[in-house]
Design a protein around this motif. Structure first.
Motif, PDB file in Angstrom:
ATOM      1  N   ALA A 217       0.825  -1.194   0.000  1.00 48.73           N
ATOM      2  CA  ALA A 217       0.000   0.000   0.000  1.00 48.73           C
ATOM      3  C   ALA A 217       0.865   1.251   0.000  1.00 48.73           C
ATOM      4  O   ALA A 217       0.399   2.333  -0.315  1.00 48.73           O
ATOM      5  CB  ALA A 217      -0.921  -0.007   1.216  1.00 48.73           C
ATOM      6  N   GLY A 218       2.139   1.107   0.353  1.00 46.31           N
ATOM      7  CA  GLY A 218       3.020   2.251   0.311  1.00 46.31           C
ATOM      8  C   GLY A 218       3.103   3.016   1.612  1.00 46.31           C
ATOM      9  O   GLY A 218       4.109   3.603   1.943  1.00 46.31           O
ATOM     10  N   ILE A 219       2.005   2.978   2.363  1.00 47.48           N
ATOM     11  CA  ILE A 219       2.024   3.673   3.643  1.00 47.48           C
ATOM     12  C   ILE A 219       1.528   2.738   4.721  1.00 47.48           C
ATOM     13  O   ILE A 219       0.716   1.858   4.469  1.00 47.48           O
ATOM     14  CB  ILE A 219       1.104   4.918   3.642  1.00 47.48           C
ATOM     15  N   SER A 220       1.978   2.937   5.929  1.00 44.13           N
ATOM     16  CA  SER A 220       1.503   2.121   7.024  1.00 44.13           C
ATOM     17  C   SER A 220       0.273   2.784   7.632  1.00 44.13           C
ATOM     18  O   SER A 220       0.292   3.951   8.000  1.00 44.13           O
ATOM     19  CB  SER A 220       2.600   1.994   8.071  1.00 44.13           C
ATOM     20  N   HIS A 221      -0.828   2.007   7.700  1.00 44.37           N
ATOM     21  CA  HIS A 221      -2.049   2.569   8.275  1.00 44.37           C
ATOM     22  C   HIS A 221      -2.019   2.532   9.789  1.00 44.37           C
ATOM     23  O   HIS A 221      -2.762   3.228  10.452  1.00 44.37           O
ATOM     24  CB  HIS A 221      -3.273   1.777   7.813  1.00 44.37           C
ATOM     25  N   GLU A 222      -1.167   1.677  10.330  1.00 46.13           N
ATOM     26  CA  GLU A 222      -1.221   1.444  11.784  1.00 46.13           C
ATOM     27  C   GLU A 222      -0.528   2.558  12.529  1.00 46.13           C
ATOM     28  O   GLU A 222       0.535   3.009  12.162  1.00 46.13           O
ATOM     29  CB  GLU A 222      -0.517   0.118  12.102  1.00 46.13           C
ATOM     30  N   LYS A 223      -1.162   2.972  13.602  1.00 43.91           N
ATOM     31  CA  LYS A 223      -0.482   3.892  14.499  1.00 43.91           C
ATOM     32  C   LYS A 223       0.334   3.071  15.479  1.00 43.91           C
ATOM     33  O   LYS A 223      -0.029   1.972  15.839  1.00 43.91           O
ATOM     34  CB  LYS A 223      -1.502   4.743  15.254  1.00 43.91           C
ATOM     35  N   ARG A 224       1.422   3.625  15.870  1.00 41.30           N
ATOM     36  CA  ARG A 224       2.247   2.873  16.813  1.00 41.30           C
ATOM     37  C   ARG A 224       1.655   2.922  18.198  1.00 41.30           C
ATOM     38  O   ARG A 224       1.104   3.910  18.602  1.00 41.30           O
ATOM     39  CB  ARG A 224       3.650   3.456  16.868  1.00 41.30           C
TER      40      ARG A 224
ATOM     41  N   TYR B 138       9.919   1.389  22.134  1.00 41.24           N
ATOM     42  CA  TYR B 138      11.174   2.128  22.000  1.00 41.24           C
ATOM     43  C   TYR B 138      12.090   1.511  20.954  1.00 41.24           C
ATOM     44  O   TYR B 138      13.188   1.995  20.744  1.00 41.24           O
ATOM     45  CB  TYR B 138      11.902   2.177  23.347  1.00 41.24           C
ATOM     46  N   ALA B 139      11.656   0.409  20.363  1.00 40.85           N
ATOM     47  CA  ALA B 139      12.539  -0.259  19.410  1.00 40.85           C
ATOM     48  C   ALA B 139      12.309   0.291  18.012  1.00 40.85           C
ATOM     49  O   ALA B 139      11.272   0.891  17.725  1.00 40.85           O
ATOM     50  CB  ALA B 139      12.285  -1.761  19.418  1.00 40.85           C
ATOM     51  N   ASP B 140      13.271   0.078  17.151  1.00 42.76           N
ATOM     52  CA  ASP B 140      13.165   0.572  15.782  1.00 42.76           C
ATOM     53  C   ASP B 140      12.646  -0.553  14.886  1.00 42.76           C
ATOM     54  O   ASP B 140      13.414  -1.341  14.358  1.00 42.76           O
ATOM     55  CB  ASP B 140      14.550   1.047  15.325  1.00 42.76           C
ATOM     56  N   VAL B 141      11.335  -0.611  14.758  1.00 46.40           N
ATOM     57  CA  VAL B 141      10.713  -1.686  13.990  1.00 46.40           C
ATOM     58  C   VAL B 141      10.658  -1.266  12.515  1.00 46.40           C
ATOM     59  O   VAL B 141      10.384  -0.102  12.222  1.00 46.40           O
ATOM     60  CB  VAL B 141       9.296  -1.949  14.535  1.00 46.40           C
ATOM     61  N   PRO B 142      10.933  -2.193  11.592  1.00 47.76           N
ATOM     62  CA  PRO B 142      10.868  -1.833  10.167  1.00 47.76           C
ATOM     63  C   PRO B 142       9.519  -1.240   9.792  1.00 47.76           C
ATOM     64  O   PRO B 142       8.490  -1.635  10.351  1.00 47.76           O
ATOM     65  CB  PRO B 142      11.059  -3.180   9.464  1.00 47.76           C
ATOM     66  N   LYS B 143       9.538  -0.324   8.842  1.00 48.53           N
ATOM     67  CA  LYS B 143       8.315   0.356   8.426  1.00 48.53           C
ATOM     68  C   LYS B 143       7.329  -0.673   7.847  1.00 48.53           C
ATOM     69  O   LYS B 143       7.726  -1.529   7.077  1.00 48.53           O
ATOM     70  CB  LYS B 143       8.670   1.379   7.364  1.00 48.53           C
ATOM     71  N   GLY B 144       6.079  -0.551   8.216  1.00 46.49           N
ATOM     72  CA  GLY B 144       5.078  -1.469   7.704  1.00 46.49           C
ATOM     73  C   GLY B 144       4.868  -2.649   8.634  1.00 46.49           C
ATOM     74  O   GLY B 144       3.841  -3.305   8.602  1.00 46.49           O
ATOM     75  N   LEU B 145       5.869  -2.928   9.464  1.00 44.80           N
ATOM     76  CA  LEU B 145       5.736  -4.050  10.383  1.00 44.80           C
ATOM     77  C   LEU B 145       5.272  -3.564  11.763  1.00 44.80           C
ATOM     78  O   LEU B 145       4.890  -4.357  12.611  1.00 44.80           O
ATOM     79  CB  LEU B 145       7.082  -4.770  10.504  1.00 44.80           C
ATOM     80  N   GLU B 146       5.285  -2.229  11.963  1.00 47.75           N
ATOM     81  CA  GLU B 146       4.911  -1.704  13.272  1.00 47.75           C
ATOM     82  C   GLU B 146       3.487  -2.094  13.610  1.00 47.75           C
ATOM     83  O   GLU B 146       2.658  -2.296  12.738  1.00 47.75           O
ATOM     84  CB  GLU B 146       4.984  -0.172  13.289  1.00 47.75           C
TER      85      GLU B 146
END
Lengths: 210, 202
Positions: free
Chosen positions: A203-210, B170-178
């Motif tokens: 999708a190119g962007i992550s929809h999830e908020k951390r 606090y960890a640096d998770v790869p983008k999209g995997l967060e």
């Protein structure tokens, strides 16, 4: 008429891909994982869930003006549970072996968040036909994930696809081994995690908020 | 007694309802962001499970099982297909009761559990435990122990997950995997550690 068709198409695309219930809304993964050791059980489960979601959405939507809002959850559960009982009896009658393998997980469709979630989020505010299509779309979206996970687990775990050996012998002879981990519970978690990663990257962007 | 103890250990660790049977995943993912909330929900689940499992046992064996109605003069009746709808009704009613009790005695917990309490009603772990209890032909005592054990196992899993997720923040998770993705991977690793217990025979 054209307008209608494009609206239905939009509902379908939303349910199957852009707002996929499992990958995007994190709904219904409970049973999505337990039945994915083999592809055949996953397919039967997907069919059952899609039909239950579609019909429950349609029925709830057609009764939405009659159900008082403070008892709506119970009413929805009663409708869903009745449909699941029918599904379970049909499975027992026609697919006895698979219904034995699915064991309690057909019953757990009742508590599958997708069914109730669609009833709450969509069916209560839309007309029966739209709700039916929305139910089918979300059911298919769920099936997509379920079948993908089951395919990978069966292929990597046992080298089979729908019970047939698909990995040729010479690969085994050259030292390839089945991944025992995939047949066990952790394999399902890893695969779904990686699939979500794939989908978010596509999708190119992550929809999830951390 | 020894049998009951080993059933308890078995349902907490080896057959962990969450990590081995994937039940109750939805609330597991949604509520495991904060340790206190996870602990609260965990206790609510233990409480509800310990009650619903034996209550459903009584209902199933007293009313629904094949031949259970012979005391009323209907020995040939098999109502076991009604178990889904009966169990879910019992669970929904009990959850409602628990919600009212928590609201009265612990408004703080009530506020933090918020929308998730009604979700216990549709938590697969609760219904799944009752269905497993029927499928595995447990006795009445076993159904209590199994309910409590499953609840404890679920709480253990969600609280450890909440603790791990706090670190992951606090960890640096790869983008999209967060978020969801990494949670599933961690759950997989947890499931692997729990499988280690299956080597233990009691």
């Amino acid at each position: 008429m054209l307008n209608e068709t494009s609206r239905y198409k939009e509902i379908l695309v939303k349910g199957i891909w852009s707002e996929n219930p499992v990958a995007y809304q994190v709904l219904g993964i409970c049973s999505a994982l337990a039945v994915t050791v083999k592809l055949s059980t996953a397919i039967v489960m997907s069919l059952a869930l899609t039909l239950v979601t579609a019909f429950s959405s349609m029925i709830i939507s057609s009764m939405r003006k009659k159900i008082p809002s403070n008892i709506r959850i119970i009413a929805e559960l009663a409708i869903i549970a009745s449909l699941v009982i029918v599904t379970d009896e049909i499975l027992k009658a026609f697919f006895y072996d698979i219904s034995k393998q699915l064991s309690i997980f057909v019953g757990l469709i009742i508590t599958n968040c997708i069914v109730l979630g669609r009833a709450e989020a969509f069916a209560l505010a839309n007309n029966p036909v739209d709700s039916f299509i929305d139910g089918i779309a979300n059911g298919l979206g769920y099936s997509l994930v379920l079948i993908a996970v089951a395919f990978l687990r069966e292929l990597l775990g046992t080298g089979q696809c729908l019970g047939f050996m698909v990995i040729p012998d010479f690969i085994y002879d050259s030292g390839y081994q089945n991944m025992g981990l995939m047949v066990l519970a952790p394999g399902a978690f890893f695969i779904i995690g990686l699939l979500v990663w794939l989908k978010n990257s596509l999708a190119g962007i992550s929809h999830e908020k951390r | 007694m020894g049998d009951l103890f080993s059933l308890f250990i078995n349902s907490v660790f080896i057959g962990n309802i969450l990590l081995a049977y994937f039940l109750g995943m939805c609330s597991f993912i949604a509520v495991s962001k904060n340790i206190e909330t996870a602990l609260g929900l965990g206790f609510a689940v233990i409480f509800v499970l310990t009650i619903t499992s034996p209550v459903n046992w009584l209902i199933f064996h007293g009313l629904l099982a094949p031949g259970a109605l012979s005391w009323a003069g209907f020995p040939g009746i098999d109502l076991s297909f009604l178990k889904y709808i009966t169990f879910i009704a019992v669970i929904a009613a009990l959850v409602q009761a628990v919600e009212m009790i928590i609201d009265k005695y612990s408004p703080l917990l009530y506020a933090s559990l918020g929308v998730f309490l009604p979700l216990i009603a549709v938590n697969c772990a609760i219904l799944g435990t009752s269905l497993f209890m029927v499928e595995r032909n447990y006795t009445f005592m076993e159904s209590i122990v199994f309910g409590a054990g499953s609840g404890t196992g679920w709480m253990l899993a969600i609280v450890s997950m909440a603790a791990i997720r706090k670190k992951i923040a606090y960890a640096d998770v790869p983008k999209g995997l967060e978020g969801f993705g990494i949670t599933m991977i961690v759950a997989g690793l947890m499931a692997m550690t729990f499988m280690m217990f299956s080597g233990i025979t009691l």
